[in-house]
Scaffold this motif. Structure first.
Motif, short mmCIF file in Angstrom:
data_model
loop_
_atom_site.label_atom_id
_atom_site.label_comp_id
_atom_site.label_asym_id
_atom_site.label_seq_id
_atom_site.Cartn_x
_atom_site.Cartn_y
_atom_site.Cartn_z
N LEU A 208 0.82 -1.21 0.00
CA LEU A 208 0.00 0.00 0.00
C LEU A 208 0.86 1.26 0.00
O LEU A 208 0.44 2.32 -0.50
CB LEU A 208 -0.93 0.01 1.21
N LEU B 83 3.01 0.66 -4.08
CA LEU B 83 2.41 0.36 -5.38
C LEU B 83 1.50 1.45 -5.95
O LEU B 83 1.55 1.70 -7.16
CB LEU B 83 1.65 -0.97 -5.29
N PRO B 84 0.63 2.11 -5.18
CA PRO B 84 -0.23 3.13 -5.81
C PRO B 84 0.56 4.22 -6.53
O PRO B 84 0.26 4.56 -7.69
CB PRO B 84 -1.02 3.69 -4.62
N GLY B 85 1.56 4.78 -5.88
CA GLY B 85 2.38 5.80 -6.54
C GLY B 85 3.16 5.25 -7.70
O GLY B 85 3.31 5.91 -8.74
N TYR B 86 3.65 4.03 -7.55
CA TYR B 86 4.41 3.39 -8.63
C TYR B 86 3.53 3.18 -9.86
O TYR B 86 3.92 3.47 -10.99
CB TYR B 86 4.98 2.07 -8.14
N TRP B 87 2.32 2.65 -9.65
CA TRP B 87 1.42 2.42 -10.78
C TRP B 87 1.03 3.73 -11.47
O TRP B 87 0.83 3.76 -12.68
CB TRP B 87 0.19 1.67 -10.31
N LEU B 88 0.91 4.80 -10.70
CA LEU B 88 0.63 6.11 -11.30
C LEU B 88 1.78 6.53 -12.21
O LEU B 88 1.55 7.01 -13.34
CB LEU B 88 0.40 7.15 -10.21
#
Length: 220
Positions: free
Chosen positions: A103, A106-111
């Motif tokens: 958490l 990954l969210p920032g990475y996927w962005l």
């Protein structure tokens, strides 16, 4: 009953912080950020391609901040596992540890991946795998024909993921070895042995993969 003599005041709480080291890690993270921004902006120097005559060499020096940043981050992540081994108390829940890491990263990475693929590499995407590989963090493990413009710096995320997955296993191994003795000092020494072993293995691997004869033969 596991003896914990000499461990008064040593808790397993992962929320306790060390302000000075946290401040140092923040400074190192800022240096890493500036270095990567300068690299992508063409200000930093490249191999045989000098960057800005003044800022290029200056910014290049910030590259030394990456190794200690990783070391400190690894220390903070391993700290609650080590505390649990020293006290004999249960260690952090592996599932929760991995979920929190995911958490946080990954969210920032996927962005970044979405912006990098759609805004920079859209016309270089030739297959579904060109999208799935970076989304699943496999683009540096399987880099052939992978569109990578603007995403070069994301190599750190698969490296961090590998460490996150390996850390509970390494901590379990270290704990089993350390818990064979009851003295806290001896436990601490035993916990340091696996770390030293992996450090030596890493050094040996770096040397081995850079032997000129092997490189010339195309082994790496």
């Amino acid at each position: 009953m596991v003896a914990t003599d000499g461990l008064s005041g040593v808790g397993t709480g992962g929320g306790k912080r060390i302000p000075r080291l946290e401040g140092l890690r923040g400074l190192l993270a800022l240096g890493v950020l500036v270095y990567h921004v300068a690299f992508m902006a063409g200000i930093a120097s490249f191999v045989q391609q000098p960057g800005h005559p003044f800022w290029g060499p200056l910014v290049d020096g910030l590259g030394v901040m990456l190794p200690p940043f990783f070391v400190l981050s690894g220390m903070f992540l391993y700290r609650p596992f080590a505390r649990a081994a020293l006290t004999g108390e249960p260690g952090p829940a592996v599932g929760r540890f991995l979920l929190r890491r995911a958490l946080r990263i990954l969210p920032g990475y996927w962005l970044i991946i979405a912006v990098g693929l759609l805004a920079i590499n859209l016309y270089n995407i030739n297959a579904v795998g060109d999208v799935l590989r970076p989304v699943l963090l496999g683009h540096f493990f399987f880099p052939e024909d992978q569109p990578m413009f603007g995403l070069e710096h994301t190599w750190t995320v698969p490296a961090e993921l590998t460490f996150y997955l390996a850390l509970p296993l390494l901590a379990w191994w270290g704990r089993r070895y350390a818990m064979r003795v009851s003295d806290p000092a001896r436990r601490a020494r035993r916990l340091s042995l696996p770390v030293a072993a992996f450090a030596l293995f890493g050094l040996a691997w770096v040397v081995y993969t850079r032997v000129p004869s092997l490189v010339a033969a195309g082994a790496f």
